[in-house]
Design a protein around this motif. Structure first.
Motif, short mmCIF file in Angstrom:
data_model
loop_
_atom_site.label_atom_id
_atom_site.label_comp_id
_atom_site.label_asym_id
_atom_site.label_seq_id
_atom_site.Cartn_x
_atom_site.Cartn_y
_atom_site.Cartn_z
N ASN A 26 23.58 40.06 14.71
CA ASN A 26 24.37 39.77 15.89
C ASN A 26 23.54 39.98 17.15
O ASN A 26 22.82 40.98 17.27
N VAL A 27 23.64 39.05 18.11
CA VAL A 27 22.89 39.15 19.36
C VAL A 27 23.80 38.79 20.53
O VAL A 27 24.61 37.85 20.44
N ASN A 28 23.67 39.52 21.64
CA ASN A 28 24.50 39.30 22.82
C ASN A 28 23.87 38.31 23.79
O ASN A 28 22.67 38.03 23.74
N GLU A 29 24.68 37.80 24.71
CA GLU A 29 24.18 36.98 25.81
C GLU A 29 23.23 37.83 26.66
O GLU A 29 23.47 39.02 26.87
N GLY A 30 22.18 37.23 27.15
CA GLY A 30 21.27 37.92 28.03
C GLY A 30 20.47 39.03 27.37
O GLY A 30 19.93 39.89 28.06
N THR A 178 2.38 34.71 31.92
CA THR A 178 3.27 33.64 32.42
C THR A 178 4.46 33.46 31.49
O THR A 178 5.61 33.34 31.94
N LEU A 179 4.19 33.44 30.18
CA LEU A 179 5.27 33.30 29.21
C LEU A 179 6.27 34.44 29.31
O LEU A 179 7.49 34.23 29.32
N PHE A 180 5.77 35.67 29.39
CA PHE A 180 6.66 36.84 29.46
C PHE A 180 7.53 36.78 30.72
O PHE A 180 8.72 37.13 30.68
N GLN A 181 6.94 36.31 31.82
CA GLN A 181 7.72 36.17 33.05
C GLN A 181 8.85 35.15 32.88
O GLN A 181 9.98 35.37 33.34
N LEU A 184 11.64 36.66 30.65
CA LEU A 184 12.48 37.60 31.41
C LEU A 184 13.38 36.85 32.38
O LEU A 184 14.53 37.25 32.63
N LYS A 185 12.89 35.74 32.93
CA LYS A 185 13.71 34.92 33.82
C LYS A 185 14.88 34.31 33.03
O LYS A 185 16.03 34.25 33.51
N GLY A 190 21.02 34.74 31.50
CA GLY A 190 22.02 34.89 30.46
C GLY A 190 21.67 34.26 29.13
O GLY A 190 22.49 34.22 28.21
N LYS A 191 20.42 33.75 29.00
CA LYS A 191 19.99 33.16 27.73
C LYS A 191 19.83 34.25 26.68
O LYS A 191 19.46 35.39 26.99
N THR A 192 20.09 33.89 25.45
CA THR A 192 19.87 34.79 24.31
C THR A 192 18.50 34.49 23.70
O THR A 192 18.24 33.35 23.32
N ILE A 193 17.66 35.50 23.62
CA ILE A 193 16.30 35.31 23.13
C ILE A 193 16.12 36.07 21.81
O ILE A 193 16.43 37.26 21.72
N ILE A 194 15.64 35.36 20.79
CA ILE A 194 15.22 36.00 19.54
C ILE A 194 13.71 35.85 19.47
O ILE A 194 13.18 34.74 19.49
#
Length: 494
Positions: A26-30, A178-181, A184-185, A190-194
């Motif tokens: 399970n993963v939350n928004e943001g 650049t990718l990490f920035q 985080l943006k 509110g994106k969900t990142i796996i």
């Protein structure tokens, strides 16, 4: 924010072999959720089910509380799920722009809206601060830049759930920042990142929480702050953590060189390279992405054309114009791009393992399956390769086990030189240790080893000497006695 994704009691079998055993995820928004596990733990299978590549044997997927049936990747994309794959999926003969919009071209009245697509492409480039000519052929672009374009495609899709599968394996430090920035943006939006990575330092930089899998089971989900690298390693392997040690040196310093390169230049940018290697010696090639390390070894192996230079194996000059000439001379290569150049994905495991050794597999001029089976099973034992059956397509193996099969092709006493080009890219801690053990074993038999890795710690750990490469040339030859990353970086940047 609320729950974005729930994967409930996911089971998956392949030909009766269970690979996922009732996974809850399970993963939350943001939220940035790291998903970790050894090669073969089931991470990729779980994500492929989410992306519609595989179908679960049983279990449910809920997105924002709504049960969804995802039958294929197109449905996954429509439901806001995007993935940056570990292995590149771009078509080499198309331009960057054509790959960027492949299947999602803008058209009006049957005509492509080229101006609109170029504007959208430029907007994503500006957002990432990463610019590449949209009209260049993809085959003419480095692996690192192709990987960045894959990331740009997912961001352009404006997905709600974005899966990053080993996205930084071919990126420079600046490109990683650049990718990490950007990640985080996306989190702030509110994106969900796996996020899947074997580089644990990245996990501590990015993740909010960490889910760890082992042998098809979910070990647990933990707040990042409760974990350490040793604890993660123990959860992944089920064994007590032991830090990697410097490989034992087998360099026969008083012996004549087993391999010598003189004045090597090539059309790929290799420029007047000369060096030699003693029996049992491991030399590392260190440099920034794009420095020309892979290009040098591709010229040696005959994969790229050289314009000048000579090669000597055990004092005798050898003429290499094609990889078959290198193999005949006793030179082998584990290539950087495993899936394009290291394996034939649709072929069985045993056929991949014996591909270079076909001459040894003949009986009265006919390929003998018994010999192929014997060779493959022996390699599986020596390299700890996890397989259900040697008759299965190699595509079904995890990245780490595929890499071990690539290495297994060169288990031949007649080999004199073996080149490892980024052999640990995208594989887990346990598989990396197996690769290092193999390098040590080869060196112990007197083989000359050339080792390339973007991880300077790995280069220091494996090498007797380190050749610093810049612009296709060898800048300096460093004896690896008490060398540090700082020493090497200062030489690279001087």
């Amino acid at each position: 924010m609320g729950q974005m994704l729930e994967m409930r009691q996911i089971f998956k079998d392949f030909s009766g072999v269970s690979v996922l055993n009732g996974i809850d995820f399970n993963v939350n928004e943001g939220e940035i959720r790291a998903l970790l596990g050894a090669n073969g733990a089931g991470k990729s299978t779980l994500m492929k089910i989410l992306c519609g590549v595989y179908h679960a044997t049983s279990g449910d997927i809920l997105i924002q509380g709504k049960k969804e049936e995802i039958k294929n990747p197109l449905q996954a994309a429509e439901k806001g799920i995007a993935i940056v794959h570990q292995e590149l999926s771009m078509i080499p003969t198309l331009t960057i722009l054509q790959n960027f919009f492949l299947g999602k071209e803008s058209a009006k009245r049957g005509l492509l809206q080229d101006k609109k697509m170029r504007e959208e492409y430029a907007k994503v480039c500006d957002e990432l601060d990463f610019h590449i000519d949209p009209d260049i052929k993809t085959r003419d672009v480095s692996v690192a830049k192709q990987q960045m374009v894959e990331i740009m495609k997912c961001i352009h899709a404006n997905a709600k759930i974005i899966i990053f599968d080993e996205p930084t394996t071919s990126l420079t430090d600046d490109e990683k920042k650049t990718l990490f920035q950007v990640i985080l943006k996306l989190k702030d939006q509110g994106k969900t990142i796996i996020y899947i990575s074997h580089i644990l330092e990245e996990i501590f930089m990015l993740a909010d929480t960490v889910s760890i899998m082992r042998n098809g089971d979910m070990v647990g989900t933990f707040p990042k702050d409760e974990l350490t690298i040793p604890l993660i390693s123990e959860h992944m392997s089920g064994k007590k953590y032991v830090a990697g040690q410097r490989l034992k040196s087998y360099c026969q310093k008083e012996s004549d060189s087993v391999f010598k390169v003189e004045g090597l230049s090539g059309r790929n940018g290799t420029n007047n390279v000369s060096f030699e290697i003693k029996p049992g010696e491991v030399i590392g090639l260190a440099g920034l992405v794009g420095a020309g390390r892979s290009e040098i070894v591709r010229c040696i192996f005959g994969a790229d054309r050289r314009t000048s230079g000579r090669f000597y194996v055990e004092g005798k000059e050898v003429h290499i114009r094609h990889p078959k000439d290198a193999i005949k001379a006793g030179i082998g290569l584990i290539p950087e791009d495993r899936k394009r150049e290291g394996v034939i994905l649709k072929q069985e495991i045993y056929k991949n393992a014996t591909l270079i050794q076909l001459g040894r597999m003949l009986r009265r001029g006919v390929l003998n399956f018994g010999k192929e089976k014997e060779y493959t099973n022996d390699a599986i034992g020596k390299l700890s390769i996890k397989v259900a059956s040697i008759n299965s397509p190699i595509a079904k193996l995890s990245g780490g086990n595929q890499q071990k099969v690539v290495v297994s092709k060169w288990l031949d006493d007649k080999m004199k030189v073996l080149i490892f080009d980024e052999p640990t890219k995208g594989i887990d801690v346990g598989a990396k240790e197996d690769i290092f053990k193999t390098i040590e074993d080869f060196a112990g038999k007197g083989m000359a080893i050339i080792f390339i890795s973007s991880d300077l710690n790995e280069v220091i750990r494996a090498s007797d000497r380190i050749l610093v490469v810049r612009n296709g040339s060898i800048l300096k030859d460093l004896d690896n006695t008490n060398l540090t990353q700082k020493d090497i970086m200062e030489t690279i940047l001087q």
